[in-house]
Scaffold this motif. Sequence first.
Motif, PDB file in Angstrom:
ATOM      1  N   ILE A  50       0.518   4.812   5.100  1.00 35.78           N
ATOM      2  CA  ILE A  50       0.816   6.258   4.929  1.00 35.78           C
ATOM      3  C   ILE A  50       2.005   6.822   5.323  1.00 35.78           C
ATOM      4  O   ILE A  50       2.740   7.505   4.676  1.00 35.78           O
ATOM      5  N   LEU A  51       2.282   6.229   6.710  1.00 33.55           N
ATOM      6  CA  LEU A  51       3.594   6.805   7.165  1.00 33.55           C
ATOM      7  C   LEU A  51       4.700   6.240   6.371  1.00 33.55           C
ATOM      8  O   LEU A  51       5.605   6.998   6.031  1.00 33.55           O
ATOM      9  N   LEU A  52       4.621   5.023   6.055  1.00 29.65           N
ATOM     10  CA  LEU A  52       5.772   4.451   5.367  1.00 29.65           C
ATOM     11  C   LEU A  52       5.655   5.131   3.929  1.00 29.65           C
ATOM     12  O   LEU A  52       6.992   5.244   3.287  1.00 29.65           O
ATOM     13  N   ALA A  53       4.809   5.508   3.380  1.00 33.47           N
ATOM     14  CA  ALA A  53       4.743   6.187   1.904  1.00 33.47           C
ATOM     15  C   ALA A  53       5.490   7.427   2.051  1.00 33.47           C
ATOM     16  O   ALA A  53       6.355   7.710   1.136  1.00 33.47           O
ATOM     17  N   ILE A  54       5.202   8.151   3.152  1.00 36.45           N
ATOM     18  CA  ILE A  54       6.077   9.382   3.413  1.00 36.45           C
ATOM     19  C   ILE A  54       7.635   9.206   3.626  1.00 36.45           C
ATOM     20  O   ILE A  54       8.450   9.785   3.102  1.00 36.45           O
ATOM     21  N   MET A  55       7.821   7.943   4.353  1.00 31.08           N
ATOM     22  CA  MET A  55       9.445   7.772   4.539  1.00 31.08           C
ATOM     23  C   MET A  55      10.272   7.474   3.179  1.00 31.08           C
ATOM     24  O   MET A  55      11.182   7.740   3.048  1.00 31.08           O
ATOM     25  N   ILE A  56       9.535   6.558   2.234  1.00 34.93           N
ATOM     26  CA  ILE A  56      10.126   6.064   1.212  1.00 34.93           C
ATOM     27  C   ILE A  56      10.113   7.144   0.075  1.00 34.93           C
ATOM     28  O   ILE A  56      10.648   6.883  -1.094  1.00 34.93           O
ATOM     29  N   LEU A  57       9.227   8.385   0.154  1.00 34.78           N
ATOM     30  CA  LEU A  57       9.120   9.260  -0.758  1.00 34.78           C
ATOM     31  C   LEU A  57      10.491   9.477  -1.385  1.00 34.78           C
ATOM     32  O   LEU A  57      10.814   9.648  -2.567  1.00 34.78           O
ATOM     33  N   ILE A  81       0.770  -1.343  -0.079  1.00 40.19           N
ATOM     34  CA  ILE A  81       0.143   0.260   0.017  1.00 40.19           C
ATOM     35  C   ILE A  81       0.747   1.349  -0.018  1.00 40.19           C
ATOM     36  O   ILE A  81       0.436   2.165  -0.537  1.00 40.19           O
ATOM     37  N   ALA A  82       1.960   1.262   0.805  1.00 37.02           N
ATOM     38  CA  ALA A  82       2.888   2.110   0.885  1.00 37.02           C
ATOM     39  C   ALA A  82       3.566   2.594  -0.758  1.00 37.02           C
ATOM     40  O   ALA A  82       3.367   3.910  -1.077  1.00 37.02           O
ATOM     41  N   MET A  83       3.559   1.692  -1.241  1.00 35.72           N
ATOM     42  CA  MET A  83       4.023   1.823  -3.065  1.00 35.72           C
ATOM     43  C   MET A  83       3.064   2.309  -3.588  1.00 35.72           C
ATOM     44  O   MET A  83       3.173   3.272  -4.374  1.00 35.72           O
ATOM     45  N   LEU A  84       1.946   1.756  -3.581  1.00 41.01           N
ATOM     46  CA  LEU A  84       0.923   2.503  -4.343  1.00 41.01           C
ATOM     47  C   LEU A  84       0.678   3.905  -3.887  1.00 41.01           C
ATOM     48  O   LEU A  84       0.214   4.617  -4.954  1.00 41.01           O
ATOM     49  N   ILE A  85       0.821   4.389  -3.002  1.00 39.40           N
ATOM     50  CA  ILE A  85       0.686   5.657  -2.398  1.00 39.40           C
ATOM     51  C   ILE A  85       2.055   6.468  -2.817  1.00 39.40           C
ATOM     52  O   ILE A  85       1.819   7.656  -3.784  1.00 39.40           O
ATOM     53  N   ALA A  86       3.180   6.134  -2.540  1.00 42.23           N
ATOM     54  CA  ALA A  86       4.379   6.816  -2.748  1.00 42.23           C
ATOM     55  C   ALA A  86       4.733   6.770  -4.345  1.00 42.23           C
ATOM     56  O   ALA A  86       5.323   8.022  -4.553  1.00 42.23           O
TER      57      ALA A  86
END
Lengths: 329, 378
Positions: A185-192, A96-101
Motif C-alpha cells: 500500500i505504501l509503495l502504491a502511494i509512492m508510485i502514484l 500488489i502495489a501495481m494492482l492498487i496504483a
Amino acid sequence: MGISTEKTSPAPPAGNAAGSVTRFGDRVFSGMTRGSGILLLTIMAAIAVFLTVRAVSAISQDHANFLTTFEWNANANPPVFGIAVLLYGTLVSSVIAMLIAVPVAVGIALFMTHYAPRKLGTPLAYIVDLLAAVPSIVYGLWGALFLVPHMEGLTSWLDHYLGWTVIFDQTNVGTAPRNLFTVSILLAIMILPIITNVSREVIRQVPQAHEEAALALGATRWEVIRVAVLPFARSGIISASMLGLGRALGETMAVATVLSSSDVLSAHLLDPGGGTFAANIASHFGEATKLGRDALIASGLVLFVITLLVNGAARVIIARRKEYSGANA
Amino acid sequence: MKLQRKNRLRALSLGAVAVSGALALTACGSDNNNDGASSTSSASAKAAGSVKCDNAKGNLLASGSTAQQNAMGQWSKDFMGACSGVQINYKGVGSGAGIQEFLQGNTAFAGSDSALKPEEITQSKKVCSGGQAIDLPMVGGPIAIIYNLDGVDNLTLDAPTLAKIFDSKIKKWNDPAIAKLNPGVKLPDLAIQAYHRTEDSGTTDNFTKYLKAAAPSDWKYSGGKSWQAKGGQSAQGSSGVAAGVKQTNGAIGYDELSYATSNKLQMAQLNTGAAQPVALTTDSASKAIAAAKIVGTNGDLSLQLDYATKADGAWPIVLVTYEIVCDKGNKADTLPTTKAFLNYISSEDAQSKLADQSYAPLPTEIATKVRSAISNIS
C-alpha cells in the motif's frame, strides 16, 4: 493550454537552406549527442561488469544455493545466503502495489483531463506532483508511525472475512501489521505520481477528432473514454505503469523502515516477515564484511536484471503498438 | 504549456525545499536523543579547565559505531570548546564501515562495537607503519529490556525465559514461565510481540551473546550482528525498535538505555541468579563491565564480558564500544590531536559525564589501563 503567452520567435536568419549545408555548430551538436549516447552505454556496461565480477566472486564462496536459500548470513562462517525470500518479497509487494496504483492513477489522470473543471484539474496536478517530491525515508517514517497502527483495522477485517483465501489469513492474530501488504500500500502511494503524470500526458495526446467523432455518434462521456481515449492511450499507460513498477522494485528506505523483515517465505501476506532486495541491502550494508558486501552486490545484480527485463518488456509492448501511440513516438 | 510547466517546477521545488527542510530537522532530532542539554553550561565550563590540548590542531576525522555517537558528540564539543583551532568530526556510519574507513587510511581512529578480528589486525599493519591497530574500550552501552504491557509496571525475567520469548517459544504473556518469575503480578492473556533489529548491529550481537552465555540450552543460534531467530517483529535502528515497542501493547524488545529513557519505556528487571533481581542503571552496567577480562594481547585491550555474571547488582547485558587506533605509526599531522583527544575522553572528567547520556563509564581499573595505552601511542 488555451492561450499561448509565448512571444512569437524572431524570423530565422536569411540564407538558411534547409539541411543542405552542414555548419560547424551542427557537427559539434551531433557529436555531442552521439557522445552522450555512447557515454550512457559505456556507463551501463561498466556497472554491469562491476556488478558481475563482484557477484561471481561472492556466489562462488556461498555455501548454499544462491537462488533457493532463504536466509542471509553472508558474514557468518561458513557464509550462507540466498535470494529466494527477497525475490518473492520484491515481486509480490511490487505487483500488489501495481494492482492498487494503476487503476487509481489512470482514474486520477482521466478525472484531470475529462471530468474536472480546469480550475480544479490544475491544482490537483500540482498536488499529485508534490507526492513525488517527498523523500522515501519520510514515507518510511510516516508508514511506520502512522500507516502501520492505522492498518490494524483493515488487517483484522481482511483476516476475518477473507481469511479463507490463505493470502489474507493472519496466522498470529494481533501482531502489528508490518507486513508485505502494508508495504504494498505504501509503495502504491509512492508510485502514484509518476504513473498519473505520464498517463495524463498520454491521454492529452488523444486526437480531438476521435473524441468529437465518438460524441457525434451519440456516445456518453464514459463511452468516449472507453472507445476513443483508452485504446489510443493504452501503450502509454502501460509504459507509465512500467516506470512505476521500476520504482516499486527498487524502493529501499521506505520498505526497510516499515517491513518487519525475516527469512520467512510465506503466502500469508498479513503476517510480518519477508524482505525485498533493496531493503535487504540497506539493512546489511553498514556492518558487512568484504564478502558480505559482494553478496549484497550479487543480490543487487539480480534486481538489476529484473528491472532490465521489466523495462525491456515495456519497450516491446510500446514498439508493437507504435502506430497508435501519440506518446513515445 | 510552457507557463504551466514553469509553475509546476516552482511548486515542486517549493515542496521539495519544505519537505527536505522538515526532514533535516527530524533527522537531527531522531539521532541525538538526549533531551535538552543534560550537561549544563557550567559543566562544560569546568571541562575547559580539565582538557589538555597538547599541541592539538587542525582537523581530526573519525567514524564508526552509532552506539557511541552521542558520547562522541558531547566530547568533541567540549574538546573543541577548550582547544581553539581544532575540529573533531565523528561520523556515525556503523562499526563495520568505520573499521573499513580506518583501514583505508581515511580516518585517525574508528569507533566499533566489537573488537578487531585477527585478519583486520593484519590488514591494519598497512596503515600503521611499523605498528598495528589496537582496541581501546571507551564507552559502556547498557542494553535495556524494554516492554509495553498495560497495567504491568514491574516485570522480572531471566535468561532462559528471554531466550524462549525471542525464539517464539513463549507466545503469551501469561505463560507459566513468566508467571513463576513474577508472583503476585497479574499478567494478561496477550500475544507477545518480540522486536529485534532489522539491520546488523552491535546491540543484537551483544544481546544474543548474553542469551547464548546465560541460557545456552535455550538459545541455539551461533550469534553475530544479524538476527538469526525466526519470527517476531523487526524494526530498523534503535529508534525503530523503541517506536515499535511504544506503539504495540504486548511488545518486548532490547535497546540501548538512552532510547529506553528518552522514550519513557518500561524496563524489565533481570533475575541473574543474584540475591535480588537487578534493575538497569548506569552503575549496574558498569559493575558488569568491571567483571570483564582483558583478552587482547600486544597492548590491545579488547574485553571479554562475563555475560553470565551472577554478581550482586550487576546488569549483564552491556556492550562495550572501542576506539580503534594505531599503537605506532600514526600519521604525523594527526598524532598530537588524536592523542590529546583520546587522553581527554578517557579522563575521569569525561567519563563521569557519560552517565548523563545513559552510558556506563569505564570501571576504574580498565580506565587506568586504557590511559596508559594511550600515552604509549606514537
